[in-house]
Design a protein around this motif. Structure first.
Motif: not given
Lengths: 314, 304
Positions: A131, A133-134, B216, B218-219, B222, B235, B238-239, B242, B268, B271, B275, B278-279
């Motif tokens: 994504s 975000v990642v 993926n 996230w929008f 939001f 996501q 994590l967003m 960030l 850090l 995050q 990450t 999520v990945t």
């Protein structure tokens, strides 16, 4: 009389068809309602740009104000700044994206070792699947004051001291373009590789006999062979100049208080006015501007494609 | 012997081109992989040690504590977010593929009543968009704000996928469908017993497209459910991390040290760990993804 009869039988045929297909047509009706509600109603919602839309009054109760919002929109320097930012970022992204993916496809085509070729390709489109975000987390981590990019440049002596890349206006567009390139280069190269694989192998053999070296073969056979695809892709991308969804994601995730002046795109401008300031009607007018210009761009590009002898896209 | 002949015909140009090609492709490989390995190393390294800098591809002080602590942050909110992520991916993919298949099948019938009208209605939506604000208002009027279906419905039917599947079905031999119809099979029997199994490659492609997009995404959280805790996804979590670090940009001390009083974690480390979490599913499914995605891209790219 005779005409009437034909009409009647035509009508019968249609009626028979409908009754035969009634189950499918009923389902189709449901799907059509879906498209009307989720795709066409928002377009109908454009009337709000000509109103002072208030949620509790609805579309029928809100006051009509004509072109007031559009006049205000075209008088707003922030809006023009947003247009400049969007087009600027889009163009830089396109240039980097095109050159990198075309280049990668050509380089991959020069690899004789099939296993290495496949491995490189497979690895190169890994970033495409994560994504934004990642990806943005990776970008920000790499661009930290003590991130890998600063370590790299300072240790090689290009930089005297670390730079806060994301905090500087002059680097922001470049970061957007480069991060998009990093994420999509492998993926975008696929279409060019397909184009290369369609090139007649005899052309290469003939040129070898004629004594052409590899660089000349790339220049005179591979590149011209890719040209139709390249032109097609450029045309397809013209319609996206006013911003894509990925640009929204990218900028939203990477922007910060220090670069807001160069970062706000048309979509983000719309979002800020609509969702944060609740100026729904005004924000909708900016959205309409974007939608209309984009559609005009798409159709113009399509007309150009036809002129150039490309297959029409629409 | 053969090798010798080959090497004789090689020119200097060949060698130079090869060197350049392998160098640039080598850089591409490193650029694509290194960031992920680096993040993985940071997530498996002691956060206080990471603060000293210099973590590249191996953790210096190995620990799995970060994972445990990150998952336990704010009362296990991440477990719930993971659940929602999985739920939206599974539900979204199943409904989307199911509806796309049915719609594509109907549109693949040559003698469909009003076929042209239906196709134009769908194609138009590929080029005309209402825009963010009118779409938001429609979603709001439908009562979908802060509701789970807001993750499923708005992007349930994507014209591009419908047409990929339709083209595929149209390319299947007609005789199959006809003989089944003569045997008295209903439309759905034909679709699910005959067409669907044959269309598996394209169905798998679309399913993966949709699943990756869902995972993926996230929008939409939001926009439509920003403060609804029960609907937050991995996501989106994590967003948020960030976003808060972007607000503190330039203050990397804060990012690295963080709030030390509560536990050992630094922003850090949080995050990096999130990450990786999520990945991970993307990496696990990667062999399928790249196989079917590439196929899908050429399916869609060549025709249209």
């Amino acid at each position: 009389m005779a005409g009437n009869k034909i009409k009647l039988t035509e009508k019968n045929v249609i009626l028979k068809k409908i009754s035969e297909q009634k189950l499918l047509l009923l389902l189709m009706l449901v799907f059509m309602i879906y498209f009307i509600v989720f795709r066409y109603l928002p377009i109908a919602g454009w009337v709000m740009a000509f109103q002072n839309y208030k949620p509790h009054l609805g579309f029928t109760g809100s006051e009509w104000v004509g072109l007031k919002h559009f006049n205000e929109l075209f008088g707003d320097p922030d809006f023009f700044r947003a247009i400049r930012n969007t087009i600027g970022m889009s163009i830089i992204r396109l240039i980097f994206g095109f050159i990198s993916s075309i280049g990668l496809a050509i380089l991959l085509n020069e690899v004789k070792n099939a296993a290495f070729k496949r491995f490189t390709q497979t690895v190169s489109y890994l970033p495409h699947f994560v994504s934004w975000v990642v990806a943005a987390t990776i970008v920000t981590t790499s661009l930290e004051r003590d991130g890998i990019v600063n370590i790299f440049f300072t240790s090689l002596g290009f930089l005297k001291e670390p730079v806060l890349w994301l905090g500087e206006e002059k680097y922001f567009w470049l970061i957007i373009a480069l991060s998009d390139m990093w994420k999509e280069v492998g993926w975008n190269a696929i279409i060019y590789l397909a184009a290369i694989s369609a090139i007649d192998i005899n052309q290469y053999e003939a040129s070898i006999v004629d004594g052409a070296g590899r660089l000349r073969r790339i220049w005179h056979i591979t590149l011209p062979g890719m040209m139709p695809t390249i032109i097609l892709m450029i045309i397809l991308n013209i319609g996206l100049l006013l911003g894509t969804f990925t640009l929204v994601e990218q900028v939203m995730l990477l922007d910060n208080p220090m670069v807001i002046k160069v970062a706000e795109t048309i979509d983000l401008y719309t979002l800020r006015l609509g969702m944060k300031l609740f100026r729904f009607s005004f924000a909708a007018s900016a959205g309409i501007f974007k939608s209309l210009v984009s559609v005009i761009l798409v159709f113009t590009a399509n007309a150009i494609a036809k002129k150039l002898g490309q297959r029409a896209l629409i | 012997m053969l090798k010798k002949v080959k090497s004789l015909t090689r020119t200097n140009e060949d060698t130079i081109v090869d060197i350049i090609v392998y160098i640039i492709l080598g850089i591409t490989i490193i650029a694509s992989l290194y960031p992920f390995i680096n993040i993985l190393a940071i997530s498996l390294n002691d956060p206080m040690d990471t603060y000293r800098g210099g973590i590249t591809i191996f953790p210096r002080i190995f620990t799995t504590q970060n994972y445990k602590q990150v998952m336990d942050l704010s009362d296990g909110q991440l477990y719930h977010a993971a659940l929602i992520s999985i739920l939206r991916t599974v539900t979204g993919t199943v409904t989307s593929v199911f509806c796309t298949l049915i719609l594509a099948y109907i549109l693949s019938k040559n003698d469909l009543f009003l076929k042209k009208f239906f196709i134009v209605t769908i194609v138009m939506t590929m080029y005309m968009f209402g825009g963010i604000i009118p779409e938001y208002i429609v979603i709001q009027k439908l009562g979908l704000i802060n509701k789970f279906p807001v993750y499923i419905l708005p992007q349930m039917l994507v014209p591009f996928y419908i047409f990929i599947v339709r083209t595929y079905i149209q390319d299947l031999p007609d005789s199959l469908r006809e003989s089944a119809r003569i045997d008295g099979a209903g439309e759905f029997t034909v679709l699910f017993k005959i067409i669907a199994p044959l269309a598996m490659p394209v169905i798998a492609t679309v399913a993966l497209f949709v699943a990756v997009a869902q995972w993926n995404s996230w929008f939409d959280t939001f926009l439509y459910a920003p403060s609804k805790k029960e609907l937050s996804t991995l996501q989106y979590e994590l967003m948020k991390k960030l976003a808060s670090s972007m607000q503190n940009l330039g203050n990397s001390r804060a990012r690295l040290q963080g709030n030390r009083s509560s536990n050992q974690l630094t922003p850090l480390a949080v995050q990096a760990t999130m990450t990786v979490i999520v990945t991970l599913p993307i990496v696990c499914f990667y062999p399928f993804l790249q196989k079917y995605f590439v196929k899908g891209l050429t399916l869609g790219g060549v025709k249209e």
